[in-house]
Design an enzyme around this catalytic site. Structure first.
Site, PDB file in Angstrom:
ATOM      1  N   ASP A  51       6.516  -0.360   1.646  1.00 23.39           N
ATOM      2  CA  ASP A  51       5.544   0.040   0.634  1.00 23.39           C
ATOM      3  C   ASP A  51       5.519   1.567   0.546  1.00 23.39           C
ATOM      4  OD1 ASP A  51       3.637   0.031  -1.308  1.00 23.39           O
ATOM      5  OD2 ASP A  51       2.031  -0.819  -0.111  1.00 23.39           O
TER       6      ASP A  51
ATOM      7  N   ASP B  13      -0.338   6.520   2.389  1.00 25.23           N
ATOM      8  CA  ASP B  13      -1.302   6.101   1.372  1.00 25.23           C
ATOM      9  C   ASP B  13      -2.696   6.547   1.800  1.00 25.23           C
ATOM     10  OD1 ASP B  13       0.741   4.850   0.009  1.00 25.23           O
ATOM     11  OD2 ASP B  13      -0.364   2.992  -0.306  1.00 25.23           O
TER      12      ASP B  13
ATOM     13  N   ARG C 142       6.273   9.772  -6.563  1.00 26.09           N
ATOM     14  CA  ARG C 142       4.984   9.921  -5.870  1.00 26.09           C
ATOM     15  C   ARG C 142       5.031  11.007  -4.797  1.00 26.09           C
ATOM     16  NH1 ARG C 142       2.498   3.731  -5.205  1.00 26.09           N
ATOM     17  NH2 ARG C 142       2.796   3.132  -7.388  1.00 26.09           N
TER      18      ARG C 142
END
Length: 366
Positions: A177, A181, A232
């Site tokens: 993933d 985060d 990102r």
């Protein structure tokens, strides 16, 4: 408590004797470049690290006021393991007496007031990642996180309501993933001198346009190397993010993305395009308490755009919607985005072959 944690030193195939340093995995830059690295002072003593974060995470003290915990086992759990140290409720400064790989079978949850200090050894975490959940004052330094598998498996997951976090000199790659985060009202976080590679969705700040509480989030990312990762760097919703002196090269879609109400201050970074040229991307989303959708805001100051990189900036009303870092912290080591800086960031980010400094606290107690 000192040396009482953990078993006696066990031999492992990948281990090295305590306080010896594995050979560096890359050539060290020449001395003139090393002189420009504004960082040697953080390794003067073991706990000097606790006062050296810059930016929004500058108050992170980690396990400053706790005893040392000596990790003596590369096992996933049990006496002397990293997991055993991280679950304890008291402040701890965690150091390693072994080098090698820890295979995590589940997320490793880190509790408040912990420093995970990998200096002096080479510790790789694989399988799963670290989870910082409802915790505060955590410092993670000089680790390798690689090869995390499974849905929603991030290298470092910070949520919810975590604050005063500093992630420094870590090497992160190849998770299913994200690599880092930061979501659900987690704030006052600094990520510095990390090396990101072999990955798609690198760093997410704010997971969903319905989480309007994320308007409180404040993140600093500086002196990091985003090395061929796809997107990102970061992608941001709602948060205030200060990016400075990072080197982002050869991205696969875009470098930085601003979405709903985010404020991104990009200062003196180096953006070097590969095939994809667009640096800044904007995405419109609707916060659940608003009538209409909104994108975010990006201010670029002194950034260096190389190899045909196209900023793609939207400048409408930026100043009236943009925070300024000096409103929040008085100083930072922002320097011009020079070729020297680029060389330093290529060689002196991520895991470093540095000795573990002496612990003056322990010396003073004895």
């Amino acid at each position: 408590m000192g040396n009482s944690h953990g078993h006696s030193h066990r031999k492992h195939r990948n281990s090295v004797p305590p306080n010896t340093v594995p050979p560096p995995p890359f050539p060290i830059p020449n001395s003139s470049n090393m002189l420009s690295l504004p960082y040697a002072h953080v390794d003067s003593t073991l706990r000097a690290l606790a006062a050296q974060a810059e930016g929004f995470g500058r108050f992170a003290i980690g396990g400053l006021h706790g005893p040392l915990y000596h990790v003596t086992s590369l096992a996933d759990d049990g006496p002397g393991s990293l997991r055993d140290a991280c679950r304890r409720k008291e402040p701890l400064w965690i150091v390693f007496e072994v080098s090698g790989t820890v295979h995590l079978s589940s997320y490793l949850s880190v509790s408040s007031y912990k420093t995970i200090d990998g200096r002096g050894q080479m510790i790789k975490l694989t399988g799963k990642g670290l989870r910082l959940k409802e915790c505060e004052h955590v410092i993670i330094c000089n680790l390798v996180l690689e090869g995390g598998r499974g849905p929603d498996v991030d290298a470092i997951q910070i949520k919810p309501n975590s604050k005063h976090i500093w992630i420094d000199r870590c090497t992160l790659s190849d998770f299913d993933d994200g690599l880092i985060d930061i979501t659900r009202q987690s704030s006052d976080i600094t990520i510095s001198r990390c090396h990101f590679s072999q990955h798609d969705k690198t760093m997410l700040i704010g997971a969903d346009s319905s989480h309007v509480g994320d308007r409180c989030m404040r993140i600093t990312i500086h002196h990091c190397f985003f090395n061929g990762t796809r997107q990102r760097h970061p992608r941001v919703r709602f948060a205030k993010v200060h990016l400075y002196n990072n080197y982002t090269r050869n991205w696969g879609i875009y470098a930085v993305c601003a979405s709903v109400e985010s404020q991104i201050f990009s200062q003196h970074n180096i953006y070097e395009a590969g095939q994809k040229k667009l640096v800044f991307k904007y995405l419109t989303e609707k916060a659940t308490d608003k009538e209409v959708g909104a994108t975010g805001y990006i201010r670029s100051e002194g950034d260096l755009f190389l190899n045909g990189a196209q900023p793609g900036l939207m400048t409408h009303d930026v100043e009236c919607h943009m925070f300024h870092p000096q409103e929040h912290y008085p100083s930072s080591t922002v320097e011009p985005p020079s070729d020297d800086l680029k060389q330093v960031l290529q060689h002196c980010t991520g895991w470093q072959s540095v000795a573990r400094p002496a612990d003056q606290c322990a010396q003073n107690r004895s």
